[in-house]
Design an enzyme around this catalytic site. Structure first.
Site, PDB file in Angstrom:
ATOM      1  N   ASP A 200       1.037  -1.605  -0.259  1.00 26.28           N
ATOM      2  CA  ASP A 200      -0.146   0.016  -0.211  1.00 26.28           C
ATOM      3  C   ASP A 200       1.003   1.037   0.233  1.00 26.28           C
ATOM      4  O   ASP A 200       1.780   1.110   0.491  1.00 26.28           O
ATOM      5  CB  ASP A 200      -0.677  -0.094   1.403  1.00 26.28           C
ATOM      6  CG  ASP A 200      -2.039   1.572   0.921  1.00 26.28           C
ATOM      7  OD1 ASP A 200      -2.802   1.183   0.381  1.00 26.28           O
ATOM      8  OD2 ASP A 200      -1.980   1.767   2.071  1.00 26.28           O
ATOM      9  N   GLU A 243       1.275  -0.290  -4.830  1.00 27.27           N
ATOM     10  CA  GLU A 243       0.030   0.682  -5.680  1.00 27.27           C
ATOM     11  C   GLU A 243       1.147   1.966  -5.009  1.00 27.27           C
ATOM     12  O   GLU A 243       1.387   2.734  -4.847  1.00 27.27           O
ATOM     13  CB  GLU A 243      -0.785   0.646  -4.363  1.00 27.27           C
ATOM     14  CG  GLU A 243      -1.928   1.587  -4.707  1.00 27.27           C
ATOM     15  CD  GLU A 243      -2.119   2.093  -3.810  1.00 27.27           C
ATOM     16  OE1 GLU A 243      -3.274   3.288  -3.690  1.00 27.27           O
ATOM     17  OE2 GLU A 243      -2.152   1.919  -2.415  1.00 27.27           O
TER      18      GLU A 243
END
Length: 543
Positions: A200, A243
């Site tokens: 993330d 990401e």
């Protein structure tokens, strides 16, 4: 030789709490997910990506983590997780999970220890400032919702940094103890069988903003090398999916010839894809593909239509973004953070199955590894009555029964309201009805996935953009080991035709089309219907 399973994978992203409730408490759980793996197997999924399932106050859909070594009690136990992992393994599916280590919840014991005692060893696990920082609004991620990136803590009598919401304090990843803990977290879940991590907010993870240190950070990307090396030692076949909403110029620093991130989401290409859909021309996407660098080593781009967040259009110009807003979300309530849309794919395309099928065919034909957001394979919509990104995280629509077959709980106990309104409500759009009918949208997508899995040229090979003299068509050629696939997509609402001027092609055998046809001569006319698509194998069967 390394196991490059991800090159030809089909990744399916699941929010466990929204997928299937097995015990009637209104929240999806691991037992329910395990029960529904047959649906994923029928679709052709080879890898399941799980959104955060850790213990959490759940102020940000579980991305505010209070314990990295457990399962949120509402989703089950570690035993339930292991049973799910075995069920996935029995079906030949791998599992990757979210690694969210840019920040924690402010309820995490680490942060509570950090704020309560300036001499605590955890004090330096977070980013603190005794003085009020000069610009506490710099770098806000959620405009209109988030008010600052620094917040004063009365207990600590200091300011802490948070790139995201104030209840998500940033970890200080320049601290060796923090980096060691990140590896420990990875090792724990690898031991339980996962095949890697979707990492993330990678740019924020590696940028040491707000940290006071005497040692200059020579290369912030070096942290990614540390993570990659640990992963390789513990489980050579495991992957890291980043990401990272980055420019193509930055991509080499993330891939590093295979020594850092295994895959990176292609946010640039995703935004150009939607601009192409809005303008009904392939030109923006074609330019993006031409500019996209090939990852060195064993790297791979991950391609997608929608994900679990907003459709981020922040890299487009203001005019381009306005075009996408007008086409896919003209109501201000459909827009979010001054940059994106909080709608699902089916809603943005007005439930038009012809356009939806073309979009899915395009996704699966693009060079890279496709990632599918749960429910998009049946054409689910959103609920704009829910706040922010919650609008696209609705309960999976399994049947026309109460709550869409997601849960037997009373409506008021559901983790999120089931969509029971409009043409995309569960009475009209659900897995049970679609799997029963061979001509359904679900079966069309499953056929496309099957075609993609039998076309390793797309995942493994190189791609050539073929100029057919028409900007409204995207024609790609993918080659690998002397085999070749041609894919064509029509971005307009009018039929189109084109010819391939390639002496090396004697015959084209249709693999997947919206209008079935027989073999085509290499120099023959190829016709696409309005928003049509075709996949053609060159010169006979794959060898």
């Amino acid at each position: 030789m390394a196991n490059l399973w991800y090159k030809n994978a089909i990744i399916y992203c699941v929010d466990v709490k929204s997928f299937m409730d097995s015990d009637g408490n209104g929240t999806g759980d691991f037992a329910g997910l395990a029960d529904r793996l047959d649906h994923l197997e029928r679709l052709g999924v080879t890898c399941v990506w799980l959104n955060p399932f850790y213990p959490s106050p759940r102020q940000d859909n579980g991305y505010d983590i209070s314990d990295y070594y457990g399962i949120d009690p509402s989703l089950g136990t570690l035993g339930d997780f292991v049973e799910f992992m075995q069920a996935a393994k029995d079906r030949g599916m791998r599992v990757i999970i979210d690694l969210v280590v840019n920040h924690t919840s402010d309820q995490h014991p680490w942060f509570q220890a950090s704020r309560s005692d300036p001499n605590s060893p955890y004090r330096d696990w977070y980013v603190w400032s005794d003085e009020k920082p000069d610009n506490i609004t710099e770098g806000i991620v959620f405009p209109g919702v988030q008010k600052a990136t620094w917040t004063y803590d009365r207990t600590a009598k200091a300011w802490y940094m948070h790139r995201f919401y104030k209840f998500q304090p940033d970890l200080n990843t320049t601290n060796p103890a923090v980096r060691q803990e990140i590896l420990k977290i990875m090792g724990f879940w690898l031991a339980l069988g996962v095949s890697g991590f979707r990492v993330d907010a990678v740019p924020f993870l590696i940028e040491p903003r707000g940290v006071k240190t005497d040692k200059p950070v020579v290369d912030p990307h070096a942290m990614l090398t540390e993570i990659h090396d640990f992963l390789s030692w513990r489980k050579a076949e495991a992957i890291l999916l980043a990401e990272a909403n980055i420019s193509y110029e930055e991509a080499p620093d993330y891939f590093a010839a295979g020594d850092r991130m295994t895959m990176v989401f292609d946010f640039v290409g995703n935004q150009q894809l939607f601009l192409s859909l809005a303008r009904k021309t392939a030109s923006p996407l074609r330019r993006s593909l031409a500019a996209r660098p090939e990852p060195e080593g064993m790297g791979q781009w991950a391609v997608f239509l929608r994900n679990h967040d907003e459709l981020n259009l922040g890299n487009l110009t203001e005019q381009e973004r306005g075009e996408c807003f007008a086409a896919f979300g003209p109501d201000p309530d459909m827009q979010i953070y001054d940059r994106g849309l909080r709608r699902r794919l089916a809603s943005m395309l007005d439930g038009d199955e012809t356009r939806l099928k073309m979009a899915f065919s395009l996704l699966l034909a693009l060079p890279g590894t496709p990632v599918i957001w749960y429910g998009d394979e049946i054409g689910m919509g959103e609920n704009l009555a829910l706040p922010e990104r919650e609008a696209v995280r609705l309960p999976m629509q399994w049947s026309p029964r109460r709550n869409g077959g997601f849960s037997e709980a009373p409506k008021e106990l559901l983790v999120r309201p089931a969509n029971d309104k409009g043409k995309l409500g569960y009475q009209n759009v659900n897995a049970a009805m679609q799997t029963q009918h061979r001509d359904s949208f679900f079966h069309a997508i499953a056929d496309m996935v099957s075609a993609r899995r039998s076309s390793p040229e797309i995942g493994w090979g190189g791609v050539e953009i073929i100029d057919v003299g028409d900007d409204e068509l995207l024609v790609l050629s993918s080659s690998w080991r002397d085999n070749r696939i041609i894919t064509g997509h029509n971005f307009t609402d009018k039929p189109k035709s084109f010819h391939l001027k390639d002496e090396g092609i004697e015959e084209l055998m249709p693999m997947l089309t919206d209008s079935p046809t027989g073999p085509i001569r290499g120099d023959g006319e190829i016709t696409l219907s309005a928003y049509g698509y075709c996949w053609l194998r060159c010169n006979g069967e794959r060898r």
